[in-house]
Design an enzyme around this catalytic site. Structure first.
Site, short mmCIF file in Angstrom:
data_model
loop_
_atom_site.label_atom_id
_atom_site.label_comp_id
_atom_site.label_asym_id
_atom_site.label_seq_id
_atom_site.Cartn_x
_atom_site.Cartn_y
_atom_site.Cartn_z
N HIS A 149 0.51 4.06 -2.90
CA HIS A 149 -0.01 5.40 -2.61
C HIS A 149 1.01 6.49 -2.90
O HIS A 149 0.64 7.64 -3.15
CB HIS A 149 -0.49 5.47 -1.16
N ASP A 167 -14.63 -3.40 -5.32
CA ASP A 167 -14.32 -4.81 -5.60
C ASP A 167 -15.45 -5.44 -6.41
O ASP A 167 -15.21 -6.12 -7.41
CB ASP A 167 -14.13 -5.58 -4.29
N TRP A 216 -9.87 -9.56 2.74
CA TRP A 216 -10.56 -9.92 1.49
C TRP A 216 -10.49 -11.42 1.24
O TRP A 216 -11.33 -11.96 0.52
CB TRP A 216 -9.91 -9.19 0.32
N ARG A 259 0.83 -1.21 0.00
CA ARG A 259 0.00 0.00 0.00
C ARG A 259 0.86 1.26 0.00
O ARG A 259 0.53 2.26 -0.67
CB ARG A 259 -0.92 -0.03 1.23
N HIS A 294 -5.48 -6.98 -3.45
CA HIS A 294 -6.28 -7.06 -2.23
C HIS A 294 -6.33 -8.47 -1.67
O HIS A 294 -6.91 -8.70 -0.61
CB HIS A 294 -7.71 -6.56 -2.50
#
Length: 421
Positions: free
Chosen positions: A111, A301, A272, A107, A240
């Site tokens: 980002h 999703d 997930w 992540r 994910h």
């Protein structure tokens, strides 16, 4: 004393050169050249260099010297030190083993790169993978909640390897986390320049939202702005398969489930997938089946199987993990390069030449005319030969006028001989 010896040596060498020239050139040619190191040597040299052939020789020497100096092959000029970057990668692997921080590292890299805007040319205003996420002003963006923890984990590694930029470190951690979790090898390159101050951070609002009114359109708005396509959107969403969503950070997910209540790492959140530290294609399978209430499905999703274009890729990845891994590796590498400014401009790999690349065979005719950009491997060959002659990336070889003159004499002798015959 030294000066007298040097002059004596030079005189002897000059005499030898004149003797050699006398065997090759008519005496009238030698008298015209007047190449002895006397008071007339300066004017003779000017005459020589005014010749088109000789001028070309001197010009080519200057061009090669300037080229090697300009390219500065030494890794000292790279944004990140390659050896330190390799060592940092090993430290990141150990960090992943002890803290199970794979998801947050992925992540973090995403980002930092995901703020890129293809419609803005200037760096760093265009955003992208430039290390700006280390500054508090950007860490406080709503989409970056919790990423300060990733920065805290990486900071000791950054302190240890001071010649690695934050921009490279974030992307290195992200790619390494994917690979160490069982995912594909990412074809990464490094050498990203980092921003220097918080005033260079992008404005808030460039990253995707989990629950927009029109999820599919929102994903396209965000990812198309970066220059990515539908396949990239679906493939990257597959990451994910790692991690959990914590409601106290994102506002999404359950406080804990049967899959997260015992960790590893800090317990809690909603994942997930059941094995949320293993990178595979189970994300697509679980979303498609929607059989487990303990597994998270965000509006973005669900859009992967609701939007006709997205669904083609999502169905493919649910059925074929190898196809997912191939497309994911390409899309991850593409994302990691968005907006980045590289030094050297072509970047560099930590694993040698790109897969399948063969050493380039030198063919003189290929570079004898026209303007061609040398390949990286050919540049390295030039560097090795240049340094073998005493040059360095920091300075050109000093001109050896006596050697140049001897070369000219030899060339003129051959031309005179051919003309005489």
């Amino acid at each position: 004393m030294t000066d007298r010896l040097s002059m004596a040596s030079l005189t002897t060498t000059s005499a030898a050169a004149a003797a050699a020239a006398s065997r090759l050139l008519p005496s009238s040619s030698i008298s015209r050249l007047s190449l002895s190191y006397s008071s007339s040597s300066s004017s003779s040299l000017k005459c020589l260099r005014s010749s088109p052939l000789v001028s070309h020789l001197f010009l080519r020497q200057r061009e090669v010297s300037a080229y090697v100096t300009k390219t500065r092959f030494s890794t000292k000029c790279y944004a990140s030190n390659p050896e330190q970057l390799k060592n940092a990668r090993e430290d990141i692997k150990e960090l992943l083993k002890t803290t199970f921080c794979h998801p947050i590292m992925v992540r973090l890299g995403w980002h930092d790169a995901g703020t890129y805007n293809k419609d803005i040319e200037e760096w760093p205003q265009r955003g992208g993978a430039n290390g700006s996420l280390r500054f508090e002003v950007e860490l406080k963006h709503g989409a970056n909640a919790g990423l300060v923890n990733a920065l805290k984990l990486l900071q000791p590694i950054k302190d240890k390897y001071s010649e690695v930029t934050y921009a490279d470190l974030f992307q290195l951690a992200s790619a390494t986390a994917i690979e160490e979790a069982g995912g594909p090898k990412i074809p990464m390159k490094y050498g990203r320049v980092e921003v220097t101050g918080p005033e260079q951070c992008p404005e808030e609002g460039r990253l995707p939202d989990a629950g927009p009114p029109s999820p599919a359109q929102h994903l396209r708005d965000v990812f198309y702005r970066m220059g990515l396509n539908d396949k990239d959107i679906v493939a990257l969403s597959g990451a994910h398969t790692l991690g959990r969503s914590r409601p106290e950070r994102s506002g999404w997910g359950k406080p804990e489930t049967k899959y997260t209540k015992d960790g590893p790492g800090a317990p809690g959140g909603q994942s997930w997938t059941a094995q949320w530290l293993k990178f595979d294609n189970s994300y697509f399978k679980d979303i498609k089946e929607k059989r487990d209430a303990d597994l998270l499905v965000l509006p973005t999703d669900a859009a992967l199987f609701e939007d006709p274009s997205f669904k083609v890729c999502a169905e493919k990845y649910a059925a074929d993990q190898e196809a997912f891994f191939k497309d994911y590796a390409e899309s991850h590498a593409k994302l990691s390069n968005l907006g980045a400014k590289f030094d050297p401009p072509e970047g560099f790999s930590l694993d040698g030449s790109p897969a399948g690349a063969a050493p380039e065979k030198f063919v003189a005719a290929k570079y004898s005319s026209g303007k061609r950009e040398l390949s990286d491997s050919m540049k390295q060959k030039i560097r090795a030969e240049y340094e073998g002659l005493g040059g360095s990336p920091d300075k050109p070889l000093s001109s050896n006028y006596f050697l140049n003159i001897m070369i000219v004499i030899g060339v003129l002798a051959v031309l005179s001989y051919l003309a005489g015959n």
